[in-house]
Scaffold this motif. Structure first.
Motif, PDB file in Angstrom:
ATOM      1  N   SER A   1      27.373  33.264   9.519  1.00 40.57           N
ATOM      2  CA  SER A   1      27.799  32.118   9.410  1.00 40.57           C
ATOM      3  C   SER A   1      27.852  31.371  10.603  1.00 40.57           C
ATOM      4  O   SER A   1      28.085  29.941  10.641  1.00 40.57           O
ATOM      5  CB  SER A   1      28.999  32.088   8.280  1.00 40.57           C
TER       6      SER A   1
ATOM      7  N   GLN B   1      31.348  22.658   3.299  1.00 39.65           N
ATOM      8  CA  GLN B   1      30.993  24.146   2.782  1.00 39.65           C
ATOM      9  C   GLN B   1      30.076  24.743   3.951  1.00 39.65           C
ATOM     10  O   GLN B   1      29.222  25.833   3.460  1.00 39.65           O
ATOM     11  CB  GLN B   1      30.250  24.203   1.653  1.00 39.65           C
TER      12      GLN B   1
ATOM     13  N   ALA C   1      23.657  24.579   2.049  1.00 43.23           N
ATOM     14  CA  ALA C   1      25.292  24.901   1.993  1.00 43.23           C
ATOM     15  C   ALA C   1      26.247  23.799   1.410  1.00 43.23           C
ATOM     16  O   ALA C   1      27.153  24.058   0.725  1.00 43.23           O
ATOM     17  CB  ALA C   1      25.798  25.078   3.555  1.00 43.23           C
TER      18      ALA C   1
ATOM     19  N   ARG D   1      29.341  28.474   4.607  1.00 41.65           N
ATOM     20  CA  ARG D   1      28.383  29.334   3.445  1.00 41.65           C
ATOM     21  C   ARG D   1      27.090  29.321   4.165  1.00 41.65           C
ATOM     22  O   ARG D   1      26.205  29.702   3.455  1.00 41.65           O
ATOM     23  CB  ARG D   1      28.420  28.654   2.286  1.00 41.65           C
ATOM     24  N   MET D   2      26.810  28.669   5.482  1.00 43.47           N
ATOM     25  CA  MET D   2      25.593  29.124   5.938  1.00 43.47           C
ATOM     26  C   MET D   2      25.165  30.227   6.236  1.00 43.47           C
ATOM     27  O   MET D   2      26.119  31.050   6.647  1.00 43.47           O
ATOM     28  CB  MET D   2      25.355  27.888   7.128  1.00 43.47           C
TER      29      MET D   2
END
Length: 320
Positions: A200, A188, A238, A191-192
C-alpha cells in the motif's frame, strides 16, 4: 488465562519472533503463526463477552437445527470448525463489539495463498501486511482489558518499531497524494495496492507536485512506477470501491466508470460529481431533446448532447 487466550498470545509472539528474524522462510512461518493468533484473539473477545456460554456455541462455524421436544428447535454445533475472518467480524457486530479499523484483508489473502498455492508476491509485501495489522492486536487486547505491553512483553519493542516505521512511510505516501488538486474527494488510500507486490506504500515520485494532471507515482516497497492515468485509476478505486460494492449489491449503477474521453477507469459519477479524475473531462448535462440527465453509463459519443433514449430514437429515425 483461558486456553484460547494463551494459544492466541503464543501464536502471535511466535509469529512476531519469526517476523523479527526476517528471512524468507521465517516470514512465511510468521504469516501462519501470527494470522492464526490474531483470529484466536478475536475469538477470545467474543467468548469473554458471553462468559456463561459454551465457547463453541459462540465461535463455532456450523450449526444445525434439532427438535427441542416442545415443538420447536434448538441449534447444535456441528463439528469443531470455528469462525473465519468474515464470520468473526459479523459476530463482533452482533455482540456489540467494536471491530478494529485495520485493513487485515491483505494479510488474509497472503495467508490463504500460502495455504492453498504459494506466495506470489515479494516477501517484503507480506512483511508490510503483518506490520500494518499490529494495531488490530492492540485493539483486541484493549477490548479484553489486557495490557498489550505486559502480554506481549517479549516482542513489544518490535511492534512499536515496525508500526512506527510503517506508519511514517505510509503517511508520507498518502500526504503526497492528498495534496494533489483532485476534482473530488478522495480517501481510503491505505487500501491502494501495488500491482507488482501488493504494497500500500504508493506515493508521488515528486513530493512537491500539487497538480493531479502532472502526477506520477511509485511503490516505495518494490519501486514499481505508475504514470498519471494509472495513479488516477488506483486513487479512484481505493476511494470509491466501497460505494461501487454497495451500488452493485443494490442493483444500482457503479459510481466508477470508464471515461469516454481518455478511457481511464477513473470517471466518478455519484450524484455529487460527474468527472474524470485522470483528465478532468465531464460529460454531465441535460439532454437537448428531453432535458433528462445524461449519465456516463449511457453517454453516446456519437450523440453527446442526447440521453441514451433520445440517441436510440434518433438512430432509428436516421435508419428509416
Amino acid at each position: 488465562m483461558a486456553d484460547i487466550f494463551e494459544n492466541a498470545v503464543t501464536s502471535i509472539v511466535l509469529g512476531i519472533e519469526d517476523f523479527r528474524e526476517g528471512s524468507d522462510a521465517r516470514m512465511l512461518s510468521a504469516a501462519r503463526n501470527y494470522y492464526a493468533g490474531v483470529l484466536l484473539l478475536g475469538k477470545e473477545c467474543l467468548v469473554r463477552a458471553a462468559p456463561d456460554a459454551d465457547p463453541m456455541e459462540i465461535i463455532g462455524a456450523k450449526f444445525e437445527p434439532v427438535p427441542d421436544g416442545d415443538g420447536g428447535v434448538d441449534h447444535e454445533v456441528v463439528g469443531y470448525a470455528t469462525v473465519d475472518l468474515a464470520q468473526l467480524k459479523s459476530r463482533f457486530k452482533k455482540f456489540g463489539l467494536s471491530w478494529p479499523d485495520v485493513n487485515i484483508e491483505k494479510l488474509q489473502r497472503f495467508r490463504n495463498n500460502l495455504e492453498h498455492y504459494h506466495l506470489a508476491e515479494p516477501v517484503g509485501a507480506l512483511k508490510e501486511a503483518i506490520a500494518a495489522s499490529f494495531p488490530m492486536v492492540i485493539d483486541f487486547l484493549e477490548t479484553l482489558k489486557e495490557d498489550p505491553q505486559d502480554v506481549l512483553a517479549d516482542v513489544w519493542d518490535t511492534i512499536l518499531e515496525e508500526t512506527n516505521a510503517f506508519n511514517k512511510v505510509q503517511k508520507s505516501c498518502m500526504d503526497s497524494l492528498l495534496r494533489l488538486n483532485w476534482p473530488g474527494e478522495i480517501g481510503q488510500l491505505d487500501r491502494m495496492s501495488c500491482t507488482n507486490c501488493g504494497s500500500s506504500l504508493i506515493g508521488q515520485t515528486d513530493r512537491d507536485n500539487i497538480e493531479s494532471e502532472a502526477a506520477d507515482a511509485k511503490c516505495f516497497q518494490c519501486g514499481h512506477e505508475y504514470d498519471q492515468r494509472q495513479l488516477a485509476e488506483m486513487v479512484v478505486s481505493a476511494s470509491y470501491e466501497i460505494d461501487a460494492y454497495y451500488a452493485a449489491k443494490n442493483g444500482d449503477s457503479s459510481p466508477i466508470a470508464t471515461c469516454p474521453e481518455c478511457s481511464a477507469d477513473a470517471y466518478v459519477e455519484n450524484g455529487e460529481m460527474s468527472i474524470c479524475f485522470a483528465c478532468k473531462e465531464t460529460i454531465g448535462g441535460e439532454c437537448s431533446r428531453c432535458s433528462a440527465d445524461i449519465t456516463v453509463h449511457e453517454y453516446n459519443p456519437d450523440y453527446p448532447g442526447l440521453c441514451s433514449y433520445c440517441a436510440h430514437t434518433w438512430e432509428k429515425v436516421m435508419r428509416e
